[in-house]
Scaffold this motif. Structure first.
Motif, mmCIF file in Angstrom:
data_model
loop_
_atom_site.group_PDB
_atom_site.id
_atom_site.type_symbol
_atom_site.label_atom_id
_atom_site.label_comp_id
_atom_site.label_asym_id
_atom_site.label_seq_id
_atom_site.Cartn_x
_atom_site.Cartn_y
_atom_site.Cartn_z
ATOM 1 N N ARG A 133 0.832 -1.210 0.000
ATOM 2 C CA ARG A 133 0.000 0.000 0.000
ATOM 3 C C ARG A 133 0.863 1.256 0.000
ATOM 4 N NH1 ARG A 133 -3.248 -3.237 3.525
ATOM 5 N NH2 ARG A 133 -2.159 -2.411 5.344
ATOM 6 N N ILE A 134 1.929 1.244 0.814
ATOM 7 C CA ILE A 134 2.833 2.398 0.854
ATOM 8 C C ILE A 134 3.477 2.613 -0.515
ATOM 9 C CG2 ILE A 134 4.976 3.268 1.854
ATOM 10 C CD1 ILE A 134 4.209 1.833 4.450
ATOM 11 N N ALA A 135 3.910 1.518 -1.114
ATOM 12 C CA ALA A 135 4.549 1.624 -2.431
ATOM 13 C C ALA A 135 3.565 2.144 -3.474
ATOM 14 C CB ALA A 135 5.096 0.257 -2.850
ATOM 15 N N GLN A 136 2.312 1.648 -3.423
ATOM 16 C CA GLN A 136 1.314 2.116 -4.380
ATOM 17 C C GLN A 136 1.016 3.603 -4.181
ATOM 18 O OE1 GLN A 136 -1.899 -0.624 -3.628
ATOM 19 N NE2 GLN A 136 -1.259 -2.014 -5.260
ATOM 20 N N HIS A 137 0.940 4.030 -2.898
ATOM 21 C CA HIS A 137 0.706 5.453 -2.624
ATOM 22 C C HIS A 137 1.858 6.299 -3.150
ATOM 23 C CE1 HIS A 137 -0.693 9.042 -0.603
ATOM 24 N NE2 HIS A 137 0.471 9.169 0.009
ATOM 25 N N ARG A 138 3.070 5.811 -2.951
ATOM 26 C CA ARG A 138 4.239 6.547 -3.432
ATOM 27 C C ARG A 138 4.238 6.625 -4.952
ATOM 28 N NH1 ARG A 138 7.058 10.796 -3.148
ATOM 29 N NH2 ARG A 138 9.245 10.573 -3.812
ATOM 30 N N VAL A 139 3.850 5.525 -5.584
ATOM 31 C CA VAL A 139 3.773 5.518 -7.048
ATOM 32 C C VAL A 139 2.739 6.530 -7.529
ATOM 33 C CG1 VAL A 139 3.060 4.122 -9.032
ATOM 34 C CG2 VAL A 139 4.603 3.160 -7.331
ATOM 35 N N THR A 140 1.587 6.587 -6.820
ATOM 36 C CA THR A 140 0.549 7.555 -7.190
ATOM 37 C C THR A 140 1.069 8.983 -7.060
ATOM 38 O OG1 THR A 140 -1.161 6.010 -6.444
ATOM 39 C CG2 THR A 140 -1.792 8.314 -6.696
ATOM 40 N N GLU A 141 1.789 9.255 -5.960
ATOM 41 C CA GLU A 141 2.362 10.589 -5.779
ATOM 42 C C GLU A 141 3.348 10.917 -6.896
ATOM 43 O OE1 GLU A 141 4.094 10.514 -1.926
ATOM 44 O OE2 GLU A 141 2.261 11.192 -0.908
ATOM 45 N N LEU A 142 4.202 9.962 -7.212
ATOM 46 C CA LEU A 142 5.189 10.193 -8.270
ATOM 47 C C LEU A 142 4.508 10.409 -9.617
ATOM 48 C CD1 LEU A 142 7.911 7.555 -7.294
ATOM 49 C CD2 LEU A 142 8.037 10.031 -7.032
ATOM 50 N N GLU A 143 3.444 9.657 -9.857
ATOM 51 C CA GLU A 143 2.721 9.845 -11.117
ATOM 52 C C GLU A 143 2.098 11.233 -11.175
ATOM 53 O OE1 GLU A 143 -0.030 6.638 -11.161
ATOM 54 O OE2 GLU A 143 1.388 5.203 -12.058
ATOM 55 N N GLY A 144 1.542 11.702 -9.993
ATOM 56 C CA GLY A 144 0.984 13.053 -9.948
ATOM 57 C C GLY A 144 2.049 14.113 -10.194
ATOM 58 N N ASP A 145 3.203 13.939 -9.538
ATOM 59 C CA ASP A 145 4.302 14.888 -9.750
ATOM 60 C C ASP A 145 4.744 14.892 -11.211
ATOM 61 O OD1 ASP A 145 4.179 15.399 -7.064
ATOM 62 O OD2 ASP A 145 5.862 14.090 -6.534
ATOM 63 N N LEU A 146 4.789 13.714 -11.788
ATOM 64 C CA LEU A 146 5.200 13.617 -13.187
ATOM 65 C C LEU A 146 4.197 14.313 -14.102
ATOM 66 C CD1 LEU A 146 7.207 12.451 -15.220
ATOM 67 C CD2 LEU A 146 5.842 10.364 -15.281
#
Length: 224
Positions: A133-146
């Motif tokens: 879940r933490i990794a998925q949340h981090r991926v979502t944040e990175l995708e938003g930043d991207l």
């Protein structure tokens, strides 16, 4: 060791050149005489068949080995049945009860180990799920930043293109203005051309005529 009764053992296949019961008898006699079962093999039986029972002709090794193994298994099974039958009454049921109790205790041990192992496995799985879940949340944040970075970069590119177009337009206007200045620099001004025409001696007569006409036209008529 108790000598068992002779039984006819048939392994199938091509008929033997000897009576299979002889093999049973040789092995049973050997066991009764104290010979270890491991030594009562096909070689031992073959020698006895030839020397003591007058068996002539070819004895197939594979067939004899299979027959010897079958006889040993048959004798061992008969001895096991005899031993069990000789037990006093009640012992078998007592053994069964003891085995059942031991089996139950063993099952309880296995069950406890299973519960412990399952708890450890569940905890490990939950930790893995939390990490996921933490990794998925981090991926979502990175995708938003991207995505934001991509939008900002696109906006900058649009502004850059607009500035480049404005610069190109200004350069074109400057080029046109320079060309016009150069053209005007190569041609005399209108006023300068007029002065040049007025100063030209060849045009003096024409100029006087024009001036006379202008003066005549502009003079007031005499009163009647």
């Amino acid at each position: 060791m108790t000598k068992t009764a002779k039984n006819k053992t048939n392994t199938g296949g091509r008929p033997h050149s000897y009576d299979p019961n002889l093999v049973h008898q040789i092995i049973a006699d050997g066991l009764a005489g104290g010979t270890p079962a491991a030594k009562l093999d096909a070689s031992y039986v073959k020698e006895k068949l030839c020397t003591e029972h007058g068996v002539n002709g070819t004895i197939r090794k594979e067939a004899l080995e299979a027959l010897v193994d079958a006889v040993h298994a048959e004798i061992a099974e008969a001895e096991s049945r005899a031993l069990l039958k000789a037990l006093p009454g009640g012992i078998a049921s007592s053994v069964d009860a003891a085995v059942a109790a031991a089996g139950r205790e063993l099952l309880l041990v296995v069950a406890r180990q299973h519960v412990t192992s399952q708890g450890i496995a569940d905890k490990a799985c939950e930790e893995l799920r939390a990490d996921k879940r933490i990794a998925q949340h981090r991926v979502t944040e990175l995708e938003g930043d991207l995505a934001e970075e991509k939008t900002a970069r696109h906006k900058i590119e649009q502004e850059r293109d607009a500035v480049a177009q404005q610069l190109a337009d200004l350069q074109e206007e400057l080029r046109v203005a320079r060309a016009e200045i150069e053209r005007l620099g190569r041609e005399p001004a209108g006023f300068d051309r007029l002065l040049a025409e007025l100063r030209n001696p060849a045009n003096k007569a024409d100029i006087r005529a024009v001036v006379s006409d202008i003066m005549a036209t502009s003079s007031p008529e005499p009163a009647a």
